[in-house]
Design a protein around this motif. Structure first.
Motif, mmCIF file in Angstrom:
data_model
loop_
_atom_site.group_PDB
_atom_site.id
_atom_site.type_symbol
_atom_site.label_atom_id
_atom_site.label_comp_id
_atom_site.label_asym_id
_atom_site.label_seq_id
_atom_site.Cartn_x
_atom_site.Cartn_y
_atom_site.Cartn_z
ATOM 1 N N MET A 11 31.931 -12.325 40.376
ATOM 2 C CA MET A 11 30.489 -12.061 40.368
ATOM 3 C C MET A 11 29.767 -12.888 39.306
ATOM 4 O O MET A 11 28.612 -13.251 39.491
ATOM 5 N N MET A 12 30.456 -13.193 38.218
ATOM 6 C CA MET A 12 29.855 -14.058 37.199
ATOM 7 C C MET A 12 29.572 -15.436 37.795
ATOM 8 O O MET A 12 28.494 -16.001 37.600
ATOM 9 N N THR A 13 30.541 -15.978 38.551
ATOM 10 C CA THR A 13 30.325 -17.319 39.108
ATOM 11 C C THR A 13 29.138 -17.322 40.072
ATOM 12 O O THR A 13 28.344 -18.255 40.077
ATOM 13 N N GLU A 14 29.014 -16.271 40.858
ATOM 14 C CA GLU A 14 27.870 -16.174 41.773
ATOM 15 C C GLU A 14 26.561 -16.100 40.998
ATOM 16 O O GLU A 14 25.550 -16.655 41.406
ATOM 17 N N ALA A 15 26.607 -15.372 39.882
ATOM 18 C CA ALA A 15 25.371 -15.114 39.131
ATOM 19 C C ALA A 15 24.847 -16.354 38.409
ATOM 20 O O ALA A 15 23.646 -16.538 38.289
ATOM 21 N N VAL A 16 25.746 -17.211 37.914
ATOM 22 C CA VAL A 16 25.267 -18.319 37.069
ATOM 23 C C VAL A 16 25.185 -19.664 37.812
ATOM 24 O O VAL A 16 24.601 -20.610 37.289
ATOM 25 N N LYS A 17 25.733 -19.725 39.014
ATOM 26 C CA LYS A 17 25.699 -20.976 39.763
ATOM 27 C C LYS A 17 24.249 -21.365 40.060
ATOM 28 O O LYS A 17 23.496 -20.569 40.617
ATOM 29 N N GLY A 18 23.883 -22.586 39.679
ATOM 30 C CA GLY A 18 22.522 -23.062 39.915
ATOM 31 C C GLY A 18 21.550 -22.719 38.808
ATOM 32 O O GLY A 18 20.417 -23.190 38.806
ATOM 33 N N LYS A 19 21.984 -21.883 37.873
ATOM 34 C CA LYS A 19 21.100 -21.512 36.770
ATOM 35 C C LYS A 19 21.161 -22.571 35.655
ATOM 36 O O LYS A 19 22.096 -23.366 35.596
ATOM 37 N N THR A 20 20.167 -22.548 34.787
ATOM 38 C CA THR A 20 20.229 -23.420 33.619
ATOM 39 C C THR A 20 21.181 -22.790 32.611
ATOM 40 O O THR A 20 21.499 -21.599 32.683
ATOM 41 N N VAL A 21 21.627 -23.609 31.658
ATOM 42 C CA VAL A 21 22.509 -23.117 30.603
ATOM 43 C C VAL A 21 21.819 -21.990 29.834
ATOM 44 O O VAL A 21 22.432 -20.969 29.521
ATOM 45 N N ALA A 22 20.548 -22.161 29.547
ATOM 46 C CA ALA A 22 19.802 -21.132 28.798
ATOM 47 C C ALA A 22 19.734 -19.826 29.594
ATOM 48 O O ALA A 22 19.887 -18.736 29.024
ATOM 49 N N GLU A 23 19.520 -19.934 30.899
ATOM 50 C CA GLU A 23 19.471 -18.726 31.740
ATOM 51 C C GLU A 23 20.820 -18.025 31.779
ATOM 52 O O GLU A 23 20.902 -16.800 31.748
ATOM 53 N N ALA A 24 21.903 -18.822 31.844
ATOM 54 C CA ALA A 24 23.245 -18.240 31.871
ATOM 55 C C ALA A 24 23.552 -17.531 30.550
ATOM 56 O O ALA A 24 24.146 -16.446 30.537
ATOM 57 N N ARG A 25 23.140 -18.122 29.445
ATOM 58 C CA ARG A 25 23.367 -17.476 28.141
ATOM 59 C C ARG A 25 22.570 -16.173 28.024
ATOM 60 O O ARG A 25 23.051 -15.181 27.463
ATOM 61 N N GLN A 26 21.360 -16.185 28.560
ATOM 62 C CA GLN A 26 20.540 -14.981 28.542
ATOM 63 C C GLN A 26 21.212 -13.875 29.360
ATOM 64 O O GLN A 26 21.265 -12.705 28.946
ATOM 65 N N LEU A 27 21.747 -14.264 30.528
ATOM 66 C CA LEU A 27 22.428 -13.287 31.383
ATOM 67 C C LEU A 27 23.656 -12.715 30.670
ATOM 68 O O LEU A 27 23.940 -11.517 30.752
ATOM 69 N N PHE A 28 24.394 -13.583 29.975
ATOM 70 C CA PHE A 28 25.548 -13.121 29.200
ATOM 71 C C PHE A 28 25.126 -12.079 28.170
ATOM 72 O O PHE A 28 25.771 -11.035 28.037
#
Ligand code: ZN
Length: 149
Positions: free
Chosen positions: A73-90
Motif C-alpha cells: 500500500m505504501m508503493t501505491e500511495a507514493v507512486k507519482g508523488k513528489t518527494v516532499a509529498e511522500a515525506r509528508q505522507l510518511f
C-alpha cells in the motif's frame, strides 16, 4: 469484530495475495533494505526518482502479513508523488501509528492507509506497519540500510 475490523482483514489479505509493485527494479535511483528484527520482516525498497517526482517504486521482501500489506500500500500511495509529498505522507502515517494523529478530526492525505490505525494498540505491530515507510525515507536519504530497532 466491527465493520472496520472486517475491512482491515480483507485489505490485508488482498494485498498479501496480490501485492502491488512487488518486483525488483533494474535501474533504481534509490534503494534501501529495511529490517524489523522483532518480527523478522525484511523489505527492499526501490525508487526511480526524476527531478522531484517518484516516477516508480517497487519492493521485494518477506515477512508477516502486515509488513507485506503495508509495503504494497505504501508503493501505491507514493507512486507519482513528489518527494516532499511522500515525506509528508510518511510523517502523517507515523503520527497515526503513534496515536498522535486523530484521523477522524484532523485533515490528512492518508486515504485508505487509515486502515492501519488499529495497529497502534499493538506496539510490536507498529514496527511491522512502519517498516516499508522507514525504508522509503531511508532510500530518499541515501541510507545503506535501516532497522526498526
Ligand atoms: Zn511483522
Amino acid at each position: 469484530m466491527g465493520a472496520s475490523d472486517d475491512l482491515y482483514q480483507q485489505v490485508i489479505l488482498d494485498h498479501n495475495r496480490r501485492p502491488r509493485n512487488f518486483r525488483p527494479m533494474a535501474t533504481p535511483t534509490h534503494v534501501c533494505p529495511g529490517r524489523n528484527p522483532l518480527c523478522g520482516d525484511h523489505v527492499n525498497i526501490y525508487l526511480e526518482v526524476r527531478g522531484e517526482r517518484i516516477e516508480d517504486v517497487s519492493f521485494e521482501g518477506s515477512g508477516c502479513a502486515i509488513s507485506k500489506a503495508s509495503s504494497s500500500m505504501m508503493t501505491e500511495a507514493v507512486k507519482g508523488k513528489t518527494v516532499a509529498e511522500a515525506r509528508q505522507l510518511f510523517s502523517e502515517f507515523r503520527a497515526m501509528l503513534m496515536g498522535e494523529l486523530d484521523t477522524g478530526r484532523v485533515p490528512h492525505g492518508l486515504g485508505k492507509l487509515t486502515i492501519f490505525k488499529g495497529v497502534r494498540e499493538y506496539s510490536s505491530r507498529i514496527k511491522c506497519a512502519g517498516l516499508a515507510w522507514h525504508a522509503l525515507v531511508g532510500a530518499l536519504d541515501s541510507q545503506k540500510q535501516i532497522s526498526t530497532e
